[in-house]
Scaffold this motif. Structure first.
Motif, PDB file in Angstrom:
ATOM      1  N   HIS A 198      29.308 -68.715  31.221  1.00 44.63           N
ATOM      2  CA  HIS A 198      29.910 -69.265  30.007  1.00 44.63           C
ATOM      3  C   HIS A 198      30.009 -70.783  30.141  1.00 44.63           C
ATOM      4  O   HIS A 198      30.818 -71.411  29.459  1.00 44.63           O
ATOM      5  CB  HIS A 198      31.307 -68.685  29.790  1.00 44.63           C
ATOM      6  N   ALA A 199      29.206 -71.359  31.017  1.00 40.48           N
ATOM      7  CA  ALA A 199      29.320 -72.778  31.360  1.00 40.48           C
ATOM      8  C   ALA A 199      28.719 -73.670  30.280  1.00 40.48           C
ATOM      9  O   ALA A 199      28.015 -73.216  29.370  1.00 40.48           O
ATOM     10  CB  ALA A 199      28.617 -73.045  32.690  1.00 40.48           C
ATOM     11  N   THR A 200      28.969 -74.957  30.424  1.00 36.80           N
ATOM     12  CA  THR A 200      28.259 -75.939  29.618  1.00 36.80           C
ATOM     13  C   THR A 200      26.794 -75.954  30.051  1.00 36.80           C
ATOM     14  O   THR A 200      26.451 -75.552  31.168  1.00 36.80           O
ATOM     15  CB  THR A 200      28.887 -77.327  29.797  1.00 36.80           C
ATOM     16  N   THR A 201      25.948 -76.427  29.164  1.00 36.70           N
ATOM     17  CA  THR A 201      24.502 -76.305  29.381  1.00 36.70           C
ATOM     18  C   THR A 201      24.052 -77.015  30.648  1.00 36.70           C
ATOM     19  O   THR A 201      23.134 -76.548  31.331  1.00 36.70           O
ATOM     20  CB  THR A 201      23.742 -76.849  28.164  1.00 36.70           C
ATOM     21  N   ASP A 202      24.677 -78.132  30.995  1.00 36.12           N
ATOM     22  CA  ASP A 202      24.247 -78.868  32.187  1.00 36.12           C
ATOM     23  C   ASP A 202      24.432 -78.036  33.452  1.00 36.12           C
ATOM     24  O   ASP A 202      23.566 -78.056  34.348  1.00 36.12           O
ATOM     25  CB  ASP A 202      24.986 -80.201  32.303  1.00 36.12           C
ATOM     26  N   ASN A 250      22.184 -64.261  32.311  1.00 31.27           N
ATOM     27  CA  ASN A 250      22.940 -63.777  31.153  1.00 31.27           C
ATOM     28  C   ASN A 250      23.661 -64.988  30.559  1.00 31.27           C
ATOM     29  O   ASN A 250      24.501 -65.589  31.225  1.00 31.27           O
ATOM     30  CB  ASN A 250      24.012 -62.758  31.553  1.00 31.27           C
ATOM     31  N   LEU A 251      23.341 -65.340  29.307  1.00 36.06           N
ATOM     32  CA  LEU A 251      23.970 -66.512  28.704  1.00 36.06           C
ATOM     33  C   LEU A 251      24.177 -66.306  27.209  1.00 36.06           C
ATOM     34  O   LEU A 251      23.738 -65.318  26.628  1.00 36.06           O
ATOM     35  CB  LEU A 251      23.156 -67.780  28.972  1.00 36.06           C
ATOM     36  N   HIS A 252      24.864 -67.271  26.586  1.00 34.15           N
ATOM     37  CA  HIS A 252      25.133 -67.236  25.153  1.00 34.15           C
ATOM     38  C   HIS A 252      24.087 -68.062  24.410  1.00 34.15           C
ATOM     39  O   HIS A 252      23.839 -69.223  24.746  1.00 34.15           O
ATOM     40  CB  HIS A 252      26.528 -67.804  24.861  1.00 34.15           C
ATOM     41  N   TRP A 253      23.489 -67.462  23.401  1.00 36.11           N
ATOM     42  CA  TRP A 253      22.614 -68.166  22.473  1.00 36.11           C
ATOM     43  C   TRP A 253      22.375 -67.249  21.274  1.00 36.11           C
ATOM     44  O   TRP A 253      22.019 -66.082  21.442  1.00 36.11           O
ATOM     45  CB  TRP A 253      21.262 -68.537  23.098  1.00 36.11           C
ATOM     46  N   ILE A 262      20.975 -62.068  26.449  1.00 36.27           N
ATOM     47  CA  ILE A 262      21.905 -62.750  25.563  1.00 36.27           C
ATOM     48  C   ILE A 262      23.231 -61.989  25.538  1.00 36.27           C
ATOM     49  O   ILE A 262      23.279 -60.802  25.212  1.00 36.27           O
ATOM     50  CB  ILE A 262      21.344 -62.888  24.144  1.00 36.27           C
ATOM     51  N   ILE A 263      24.320 -62.697  25.858  1.00 35.17           N
ATOM     52  CA  ILE A 263      25.650 -62.103  25.930  1.00 35.17           C
ATOM     53  C   ILE A 263      26.259 -61.998  24.539  1.00 35.17           C
ATOM     54  O   ILE A 263      26.312 -62.971  23.797  1.00 35.17           O
ATOM     55  CB  ILE A 263      26.579 -62.954  26.811  1.00 35.17           C
TER      56      ILE A 263
END
Length: 394
Positions: free
Chosen positions: A158-162, A177-180, A203-204
């Motif tokens: 759930h981190a920032t993109t960097d 596994n990430l948000h988009w 995609i979460i």
């Protein structure tokens, strides 16, 4: 069901995954004797419905309370070679704690191995360091892999993109596994970086985190016709070959229905979503103006670069879509998690901030002068009762 190659794992992944964070009885570990029969029947019916539909990826986590334990009552009775089982274990400062937590997961699941093991929640620089440092959690996970306890290793975030990009660019992981999704485009550079490295992309929570689409506002329903908002968002994601699977956090067997219904448009996903996307973006432009609609997210700072860690980037995103698409309930739910969910939802809301400091922190934004007023408006619109993550609800 449709399937996609899950990056370099070469697993044939269903485009929908059965996420395990909503059908369990409790967000805490509980005595197995207290598992309620009706709840267990519902969980097992949900798993069987998923498999009936061809959704053979069963995804859970040590952090999902009784989910693993309850899955352990049914998974050993099912054909193991026909399932892709994933669990997730958070990084720890101590690899011993990481190993012990993994072993607890396996005891609950009653399996000899999992196909996918994720380092769960690499959400900031410290957790990334715990994961990647020599002798850290990733090294321990690789030993588990050599021992045959897991087949492939990835991470959820759930981190920032960097931070996500640093994890991906380490070349240490097989998948992410990430948000988009439509209302969160921030992480597209991370999706592209993962694709470049032939990583699987999961995609979460595109339905819940993607706008509370299970209970959409009337305006969004009208704009998405002839699709439902759920179907539009699914197809919007699946129109990109870089995306391999979308999590369906099913609480009951029927929760898969609308997602599976969307697959009748699968072969023409881009064509079907295009006119809907045009309408949505036209409405965003009508509400906010063309200049804002074209560049609203440019140059917004990460929360760690803002005095007081005001999460400007997230607040502006919530305000942007709440105003344009009536996603106010979703915005409130997300906004009021800030400051109450640890590194899973970092930074603080706009209850207190210094206008001059915010202006300076947003110097790279073409709308820097507007940002303080937007933060104040967002707080008025979205502030309410403090929210907790689902895992804090018990």
């Amino acid at each position: 069901m449709q399937y996609r190659r899950f990056g370099r794992t070469n697993l044939q992944m269903p485009v929908f995954s059965c996420g395990g964070m909503r059908y369990q009885q409790s967000w805490n570990d509980i005595d197995p004797k207290t598992v309620e029969e009706a709840g267990q029947r519902n969980l097992e019916a949900t798993i069987l419905r998923a498999l009936e539909l061809g959704i053979n990826h069963i995804e859970t986590a040590r952090g999902y309370g009784s989910s693993e334990m309850q899955l352990g009552y049914i998974l050993p009775r099912l054909p193991r070679d026909k399932m892709i089982v994933q669990t997730k274990v958070s990084p720890f400062a101590s690899t011993r704690e990481f190993r012990e937590t993994f072993e607890q997961s396996m005891r609950y699941l009653k399996l000899e191995h999992v196909d996918l093991l994720s380092l769960h929640g690499i959400n900031n620089a410290e957790l990334l360091e715990w994961s990647l440092r020599p002798g850290g959690c990733l090294d321990e996970a690789r030993q588990l892999q050599r021992d045959g306890r897991c087949r492939f290793i990835g991470f959820s975030t759930h981190a920032t993109t960097d931070i996500i990009l640093k994890a991906i660019e380490s070349d240490a992981f097989d998948y992410v596994n990430l948000h988009w999704y439509f209302v969160n485009d921030y992480n597209w550079p991370a999706v592209e970086a993962a694709t470049k490295r032939d990583m699987g992309v999961f995609i979460i929570s595109p339905t819940d985190k993607g706008g509370l689409l299970q209970s959409p506002p009337p305006k969004l329903v009208e704009l998405c016709r002839p699709l439902s908002p759920i179907a539009f968002n699914d197809l919007y994601c699946l129109a990109r070959p870089q995306v391999h699977t979308l999590s369906v956090g099913a609480a009951r067997p029927s929760d898969f229905d609308e997602h599976v219904h969307a697959l009748k448009h699968y072969d023409k996903a881009a064509e079907v979503v295009a006119p809907i996307e045009v309408r949505l973006r036209a409405e965003i432009e009508r509400v906010h103006g063309a200049d804002w609609a074209a560049a609203w997210s440019a140059g917004l700072p990460n929360y760690v670069d803002v005095p007081g860690e005001v999460n400007v980037q997230e607040i502006v995103r919530l305000w942007h879509f709440a105003q344009a698409l009536d996603l106010v309930e979703w915005g409130r739910m997300r906004y009021n998690l800030m400051g109450n969910a640890g590194h899973w939802f970092p930074g603080v809301n706009a209850a207190k901030f210094d206008q001059a400091q915010i202006f300076a922190a947003c110097g790279k934004s073409p709308f820097a002068e507007r940002i303080p007023a937007i933060l104040a408006e967002a707080h008025t619109l979205l502030h309410g009762e403090q929210q907790k993550r689902l895992s804090q609800s018990d």
